[in-house]
Design a protein around this motif. Structure first.
Motif, mmCIF file in Angstrom:
data_model
loop_
_atom_site.group_PDB
_atom_site.id
_atom_site.type_symbol
_atom_site.label_atom_id
_atom_site.label_comp_id
_atom_site.label_asym_id
_atom_site.label_seq_id
_atom_site.Cartn_x
_atom_site.Cartn_y
_atom_site.Cartn_z
ATOM 1 N N ALA A 421 0.808 -1.213 0.000
ATOM 2 C CA ALA A 421 0.000 0.000 0.000
ATOM 3 C C ALA A 421 0.838 1.258 0.000
ATOM 4 O O ALA A 421 0.306 2.359 -0.174
ATOM 5 C CB ALA A 421 -0.940 0.004 1.207
ATOM 6 N N ARG A 422 2.169 1.149 0.243
ATOM 7 C CA ARG A 422 3.041 2.306 0.208
ATOM 8 C C ARG A 422 3.909 2.250 -1.054
ATOM 9 O O ARG A 422 4.107 1.185 -1.638
ATOM 10 C CB ARG A 422 3.933 2.351 1.450
ATOM 11 N N PRO A 423 4.396 3.422 -1.510
ATOM 12 C CA PRO A 423 5.213 3.426 -2.725
ATOM 13 C C PRO A 423 6.408 2.481 -2.611
ATOM 14 O O PRO A 423 7.038 2.376 -1.538
ATOM 15 C CB PRO A 423 5.668 4.885 -2.842
ATOM 16 N N PRO A 424 6.747 1.778 -3.683
ATOM 17 C CA PRO A 424 7.866 0.827 -3.642
ATOM 18 C C PRO A 424 9.205 1.549 -3.511
ATOM 19 O O PRO A 424 9.369 2.687 -3.958
ATOM 20 C CB PRO A 424 7.755 0.098 -4.988
ATOM 21 N N ARG A 425 10.173 0.877 -2.890
ATOM 22 C CA ARG A 425 11.510 1.474 -2.743
ATOM 23 C C ARG A 425 12.218 1.510 -4.090
ATOM 24 O O ARG A 425 12.980 2.430 -4.367
ATOM 25 C CB ARG A 425 12.331 0.661 -1.746
ATOM 26 N N LYS A 426 11.952 0.527 -4.928
ATOM 27 C CA LYS A 426 12.532 0.502 -6.267
ATOM 28 C C LYS A 426 11.439 0.085 -7.251
ATOM 29 O O LYS A 426 10.614 -0.774 -6.943
ATOM 30 C CB LYS A 426 13.716 -0.464 -6.347
ATOM 31 N N PHE A 427 11.458 0.702 -8.423
ATOM 32 C CA PHE A 427 10.481 0.341 -9.454
ATOM 33 C C PHE A 427 11.054 0.707 -10.811
ATOM 34 O O PHE A 427 11.989 1.528 -10.926
ATOM 35 C CB PHE A 427 9.135 1.034 -9.222
ATOM 36 N N ARG A 428 10.489 0.112 -11.833
ATOM 37 C CA ARG A 428 10.945 0.339 -13.193
ATOM 38 C C ARG A 428 9.795 0.994 -13.985
ATOM 39 O O ARG A 428 8.666 0.518 -13.998
ATOM 40 C CB ARG A 428 11.346 -0.977 -13.850
ATOM 41 N N TRP A 429 10.136 2.105 -14.618
ATOM 42 C CA TRP A 429 9.124 2.864 -15.386
ATOM 43 C C TRP A 429 9.784 3.405 -16.654
ATOM 44 O O TRP A 429 10.837 4.035 -16.604
ATOM 45 C CB TRP A 429 8.548 4.009 -14.551
ATOM 46 N N ARG A 430 9.153 3.125 -17.786
ATOM 47 C CA ARG A 430 9.658 3.558 -19.090
ATOM 48 C C ARG A 430 11.112 3.115 -19.302
ATOM 49 O O ARG A 430 11.978 3.894 -19.707
ATOM 50 C CB ARG A 430 9.543 5.071 -19.261
ATOM 51 N N ARG A 431 11.342 1.812 -18.947
ATOM 52 C CA ARG A 431 12.634 1.164 -19.158
ATOM 53 C C ARG A 431 13.766 1.793 -18.332
ATOM 54 O O ARG A 431 14.948 1.625 -18.648
ATOM 55 C CB ARG A 431 13.031 1.184 -20.633
ATOM 56 N N VAL A 432 13.410 2.512 -17.282
ATOM 57 C CA VAL A 432 14.410 3.134 -16.408
ATOM 58 C C VAL A 432 14.146 2.661 -14.987
ATOM 59 O O VAL A 432 12.995 2.628 -14.528
ATOM 60 C CB VAL A 432 14.361 4.665 -16.482
ATOM 61 N N GLN A 433 15.228 2.304 -14.273
ATOM 62 C CA GLN A 433 15.124 1.866 -12.896
ATOM 63 C C GLN A 433 15.184 3.090 -11.986
ATOM 64 O O GLN A 433 16.078 3.940 -12.116
ATOM 65 C CB GLN A 433 16.260 0.893 -12.545
ATOM 66 N N PHE A 434 14.217 3.201 -11.043
ATOM 67 C CA PHE A 434 14.158 4.331 -10.125
ATOM 68 C C PHE A 434 14.238 3.833 -8.690
ATOM 69 O O PHE A 434 13.736 2.740 -8.356
ATOM 70 C CB PHE A 434 12.850 5.123 -10.308
ATOM 71 N N THR A 435 14.859 4.670 -7.861
ATOM 72 C CA THR A 435 14.955 4.402 -6.422
ATOM 73 C C THR A 435 14.266 5.525 -5.681
ATOM 74 O O THR A 435 14.570 6.710 -5.908
ATOM 75 C CB THR A 435 16.427 4.297 -5.969
ATOM 76 N N THR A 436 13.364 5.183 -4.779
ATOM 77 C CA THR A 436 12.586 6.180 -4.056
ATOM 78 C C THR A 436 13.443 6.840 -2.994
ATOM 79 O O THR A 436 14.117 6.162 -2.191
ATOM 80 C CB THR A 436 11.357 5.540 -3.416
ATOM 81 N N GLU A 467 9.711 11.442 -4.829
ATOM 82 C CA GLU A 467 10.980 12.006 -5.300
ATOM 83 C C GLU A 467 11.995 10.873 -5.388
ATOM 84 O O GLU A 467 12.181 10.115 -4.430
ATOM 85 C CB GLU A 467 11.480 13.091 -4.351
ATOM 86 N N THR A 468 12.661 10.765 -6.525
ATOM 87 C CA THR A 468 13.598 9.662 -6.760
ATOM 88 C C THR A 468 15.032 10.167 -6.711
ATOM 89 O O THR A 468 15.304 11.361 -6.873
ATOM 90 C CB THR A 468 13.317 9.009 -8.116
ATOM 91 N N ARG A 469 15.927 9.234 -6.479
ATOM 92 C CA ARG A 469 17.351 9.572 -6.472
ATOM 93 C C ARG A 469 17.826 10.012 -7.849
ATOM 94 O O ARG A 469 18.838 10.707 -7.980
ATOM 95 C CB ARG A 469 18.187 8.369 -6.002
ATOM 96 N N GLN A 470 17.126 9.623 -8.892
ATOM 97 C CA GLN A 470 17.493 10.015 -10.257
ATOM 98 C C GLN A 470 17.044 11.444 -10.587
ATOM 99 O O GLN A 470 17.282 11.916 -11.691
ATOM 100 C CB GLN A 470 16.887 9.027 -11.246
ATOM 101 N N GLY A 471 16.371 12.113 -9.647
ATOM 102 C CA GLY A 471 15.971 13.504 -9.870
ATOM 103 C C GLY A 471 14.559 13.687 -10.393
ATOM 104 O O GLY A 471 14.073 14.826 -10.477
ATOM 105 N N ARG A 472 13.857 12.627 -10.731
ATOM 106 C CA ARG A 472 12.489 12.745 -11.249
ATOM 107 C C ARG A 472 11.523 12.789 -10.069
ATOM 108 O O ARG A 472 11.641 12.042 -9.099
ATOM 109 C CB ARG A 472 12.159 11.555 -12.165
ATOM 110 N N ARG A 473 10.547 13.671 -10.168
ATOM 111 C CA ARG A 473 9.510 13.820 -9.132
ATOM 112 C C ARG A 473 8.194 13.366 -9.761
ATOM 113 O O ARG A 473 7.608 14.085 -10.586
ATOM 114 C CB ARG A 473 9.431 15.253 -8.639
#
Length: 492
Positions: A421-436, A467-473
């Motif tokens: 129910a909470r946002p995942p710590r890591k997820f993949r979106w548009r072929r890019v791996q993101f870290t929360t 907000e992700t470590r990759q800078g995308r919000r």
């Protein structure tokens, strides 16, 4: 009597005005009716003579009318068009006299005092009226008398003429309903045995006044000429058009612009007196070979400032072919809107004026409807929180009042693989791996139950700002009923 002259009033009643107007464009010899929706039921509002002979009547449900008369043809009524048609008839009738008024939605009244001799007398004028109405395909009943009430009564109940200063002789056999009384009063008079105007005029006045009030006797006196009743002609609407005829043809652009400037100054003075502004202007240039060139200018806002409108004509005038010369310029405001005087801030007003002029210049080339802006809408649903409207016909709002704020970029939901129910710590979106890195939320948004939106049939949504470590919000949401995670927007 008026200045020793007996007044003569003509009343015209067109009982089938609406249907006659439509049948002029779409002739139909059979039963025909116009309908209006009243209390969720289509009812007959006007019908022609063949339909009346079939037993149909006004107010009858259309379904019942078709059961009685299967060959009935019908069209939706248009009261606004009927009123415009009546106003056109009123203006045309000024050929008989200058005083023409309106009687309800289907009648006109003329004060022909002192003008009947121009037509060879009253009988010749009425014959000319009947002939012209018949030629136009309009049914009309005509009454003529010394008073407005007498003329109305004769037009609606007998179609006749009352001789000068003898109204009672013509009105006596008519029913009391011809005095323009309410139905309750007419019914009460009939129960008392007073069925005609003659019976009413012969009755004692004091008991009638005590029982029915002064209105009954006032209507009787108006019909017989004992009480005055004026005809108030409608004021002609202002004409926003100016013309400039030249002694010698011109063809140079500077000369044409100088002529347009003179016309604009005069037109804007007319608009200013009426506290109105022009939204569409039409410039007609007449060449010496009798051909015309028309230029239309549509404005983003109502204007009556000649200095602001003149430069907007310059672009269109560059392509004008003057031929052997232009000897007349005509400028008309085709669309006019109210523009009352108001107190404005000079700085803000100047900024808005420049924006409106820019929209007008661009719209001249691509069309005002193609210049659009995004406006906030009163909805918590992200997809419904904005509307797109033409910039020329809307005003910029202060902005969205949502709290928390909405993302700058919004797109259809895109599924991501995650659980919980909470946002995942890591997820993949548009072929890019993101870290929360940081999350804010949740903001629960419920579907609007009164709207059937296929995209929201899954039920509630819990929105999170991630907000992700990759800078995308990113703007993510979770659907509790059918567990799943989606990305729907991105913050700046």
């Amino acid at each position: 009597m008026r200045d020793g002259i007996t007044r003569r009033i003509v009343s015209l009643w067109m009982p089938r005005l609406a249907s006659d107007r439509v049948l002029r464009a779409w002739p139909d010899e059979g039963p025909f009716a116009l309908t209006l929706n009243q209390k969720n039921t289509n009812r007959i509002s006007c019908l022609n003579a063949p339909a009346e002979r079939q037993g149909l009547y006004r107010g009858m449900p259309l379904s019942d009318a078709r059961a009685f008369c299967p060959e009935l043809n019908s069209r939706p009524g248009d009261p606004a068009a009927d009123w415009r048609f009546l106003m056109g008839l009123r203006r045309w009738l000024t050929r008989y006299c200058p005083w023409v008024g309106v009687e309800g939605r289907d009648g006109l009244v003329l004060d022909v005092t002192g003008s009947t001799h121009l037509w060879g007398g009253e009988a010749a004028m009425l014959a000319d009226l009947r002939q012209r109405f018949a030629g136009a395909g309009l049914s009309v009943q005509i009454g003529l008398g010394d008073t407005r009430g007498a003329a109305w009564a004769l037009a609606h109940h007998g179609e006749g003429v009352a001789h000068p200063q003898q109204p009672l002789a013509a009105l006596s056999p008519l029913p009391v309903a011809a005095l323009r009384l309410e139905e309750e009063v007419v019914t009460a008079l009939q129960r008392l045995g007073l069925r005609t105007i003659g019976d009413l005029a012969a009755a004692a006045r004091a008991p009638l006044a005590r029982r029915f009030g002064p209105g009954l006797l006032m209507r009787l006196d108006q019909a017989l000429g004992a009480q005055p009743e004026e005809i108030a002609p409608l004021q002609e609407p202002p004409h926003y058009g100016v013309r400039l005829s030249l002694p010698e043809p011109i063809g140079l652009l500077d000369d044409l612009m100088a002529g347009i400037e003179r016309l604009l100054v005069r037109l804007c003075q007319k608009l200013d007196r009426q506290e109105a502004g022009a939204r569409m202007l039409c410039l007609t240039l007449r060449r010496v070979d009798q051909s015309d060139r028309r230029i239309e200018l549509r404005l983003a806002r109502p204007l009556r400032d000649a200095a602001r409108i003149l430069p907007l004509f310059a672009r269109a005038m560059g392509d004008v072919d003057a031929g052997f010369g232009i000897d007349q310029l005509r400028l008309e405001a085709r669309q006019v809107e109210p523009l009352p005087v108001e107190q404005v801030n000079h700085v803000a007003s100047d900024r808005q004026d420049r924006l409106d002029d820019l929209i007008s210049r661009i719209g001249t080339g691509i069309g005002l409807e193609n210049i659009q802006r995004i406006l906030p809408a009163d909805s918590h649903i992200p997809e419904r929180s904005f509307i797109i409207a033409p910039a020329a016909y809307s005003r910029a709002e202060d902005g969205w009042s949502h709290s928390p704020p909405r993302p700058l970029m919004l797109f259809p939901p895109e599924f991501i693989s995650a659980k919980g129910a909470r946002p995942p710590r890591k997820f993949r979106w548009r072929r890019v791996q993101f870290t929360t890195l940081r999350v804010t939320g949740p903001e629960r948004i419920a579907p609007e139950w009164w709207l059937d939106d296929e995209n929201w049939r899954s039920g509630l949504r819990d929105y999170w700002r991630v907000e992700t470590r990759q800078g995308r919000r990113l703007w993510l949401f979770h659907t509790p009923q059918d567990p799943g995670w989606y990305v729907q927007g991105e913050f700046a």
